[in-house]
Design a protein around this motif. Structure first.
Motif: not given
Length: 100
Positions: A7-10, A17-20, A40-44, A85-89
């Motif tokens: 999955v690609f998150v932005t 940037n590298e954090q988001n 697809i479902d996932d706990p994250g 925060d979502y990427i960290d989760q």
């Protein structure tokens, strides 16, 4: 069979940037092979960032007993939590950042 979901998150609100902005992957062992259109479902996954991920593409490698699954977000403007925060989760629930 190994199922590798990507999955690609932005952020849709902040300059990438590298954090988001990250591409992440998680590997599952399963006898169920996803097909395009599955959700697809996932706990994250968190509904504050999107409302589900649809299977966009499936690539099978029978010699490696592996299935590569590309996920596409259904909604990209539901960003009520920061992308960082979502990427960290996601990372806390087993998703790994793919090195560019």
């Amino acid at each position: 069979m190994r199922i590798r979901c990507i999955v690609f998150v932005t952020s849709v609100y902040d300059e990438p940037n590298e954090q988001n902005t990250q591409t992440l992957m998680k590997t599952y062992e399963s006898n169920v092979r996803p097909v395009a259109g599955d959700i697809i479902d996932d706990p994250g996954f968190d509904s504050r960032f999107h409302n589900g991920y649809e299977v966009a593409k499936v690539t099978l490698n029978y010699s490696d007993d592996e299935c590569l699954v590309s996920l596409a977000p259904l909604v990209t403007d539901r960003e009520t939590m920061p992308a960082k925060d979502y990427i960290d989760q996601l990372k806390m629930t087993g998703w790994k950042v793919l090195e560019q």
